[in-house]
Design a protein around this motif. Sequence first.
Motif, PDB file in Angstrom:
ATOM      1  N   TRP A  62      51.200  -6.116  48.968  1.00 58.12           N
ATOM      2  CA  TRP A  62      51.252  -4.670  49.112  1.00 58.12           C
ATOM      3  C   TRP A  62      52.288  -4.243  50.150  1.00 58.12           C
ATOM      4  CZ3 TRP A  62      50.367  -2.552  53.893  1.00 58.12           C
ATOM      5  CH2 TRP A  62      49.803  -3.394  54.843  1.00 58.12           C
ATOM      6  N   PHE A  65      55.327  -1.990  49.699  1.00 62.32           N
ATOM      7  CA  PHE A  65      55.003  -0.620  49.285  1.00 62.32           C
ATOM      8  C   PHE A  65      54.316   0.157  50.402  1.00 62.32           C
ATOM      9  CE2 PHE A  65      54.879  -3.569  45.745  1.00 62.32           C
ATOM     10  CZ  PHE A  65      55.879  -3.035  44.949  1.00 62.32           C
ATOM     11  N   ARG A  66      54.386  -0.392  51.592  1.00 60.29           N
ATOM     12  CA  ARG A  66      53.719   0.177  52.774  1.00 60.29           C
ATOM     13  C   ARG A  66      54.016   1.665  52.945  1.00 60.29           C
ATOM     14  NH1 ARG A  66      54.802  -3.400  57.802  1.00 60.29           N
ATOM     15  NH2 ARG A  66      54.354  -4.711  56.062  1.00 60.29           N
ATOM     16  N   GLU A  67      55.285   2.055  52.832  1.00 63.10           N
ATOM     17  CA  GLU A  67      55.657   3.468  53.017  1.00 63.10           C
ATOM     18  C   GLU A  67      54.951   4.351  51.998  1.00 63.10           C
ATOM     19  OE1 GLU A  67      57.073   5.722  55.193  1.00 63.10           O
ATOM     20  OE2 GLU A  67      57.061   3.848  56.296  1.00 63.10           O
ATOM     21  N   HIS A  68      54.872   3.890  50.754  1.00 65.56           N
ATOM     22  CA  HIS A  68      54.224   4.675  49.697  1.00 65.56           C
ATOM     23  C   HIS A  68      52.710   4.747  49.896  1.00 65.56           C
ATOM     24  CE1 HIS A  68      58.010   4.653  47.561  1.00 65.56           C
ATOM     25  NE2 HIS A  68      58.052   3.336  47.687  1.00 65.56           N
ATOM     26  N   LEU A  69      52.178   3.771  50.583  1.00 68.89           N
ATOM     27  CA  LEU A  69      50.733   3.689  50.796  1.00 68.89           C
ATOM     28  C   LEU A  69      50.279   4.236  52.140  1.00 68.89           C
ATOM     29  CD1 LEU A  69      50.243   0.057  49.439  1.00 68.89           C
ATOM     30  CD2 LEU A  69      49.588   2.175  48.283  1.00 68.89           C
ATOM     31  N   ARG A  70      51.217   4.702  52.946  1.00 66.03           N
ATOM     32  CA  ARG A  70      50.912   5.093  54.328  1.00 66.03           C
ATOM     33  C   ARG A  70      49.715   6.037  54.431  1.00 66.03           C
ATOM     34  NH1 ARG A  70      53.278   4.085  58.650  1.00 66.03           N
ATOM     35  NH2 ARG A  70      55.292   3.640  57.746  1.00 66.03           N
ATOM     36  N   GLU A  80      49.666  -0.745  60.216  1.00 64.31           N
ATOM     37  CA  GLU A  80      50.855  -1.237  59.518  1.00 64.31           C
ATOM     38  C   GLU A  80      50.871  -2.744  59.336  1.00 64.31           C
ATOM     39  OE1 GLU A  80      54.600   0.219  60.730  1.00 64.31           O
ATOM     40  OE2 GLU A  80      53.908   2.286  60.870  1.00 64.31           O
TER      41      GLU A  80
END
Length: 98
Positions: A62, A65-70, A80
């Motif tokens: 995952w 895709f961290r930014e999209h899941l923030r 984070e």
Amino acid sequence: MIEVQYEQVIAEFADEARRIIAHCGLEWDDACLSFHKTRRPVRTSSLAQVRQPIYRTSIGRWRPFREHLRALLEEIGIDEDGDAARSNDPGQMLTQRR
């Protein structure tokens, strides 16, 4: 309800499997540890995965895709690094989120 963390299942498969089975009110069967060896037909798109033992390759997938899941990660209390930011106690996390 039971909270199951994928990483914990990977790290402690036998213990986590027993915990899940117990939560469901079922009797333990050692065959649960060799689920991938069953000869029963599998009628899902994940047939190849069902026939494999537990594997580690999905851990951390995952992260790109961290930014999209923030927003989701913040809401459920994951920082984070993928760690529970507020508490390791799921009950406490739920209480804090409300």
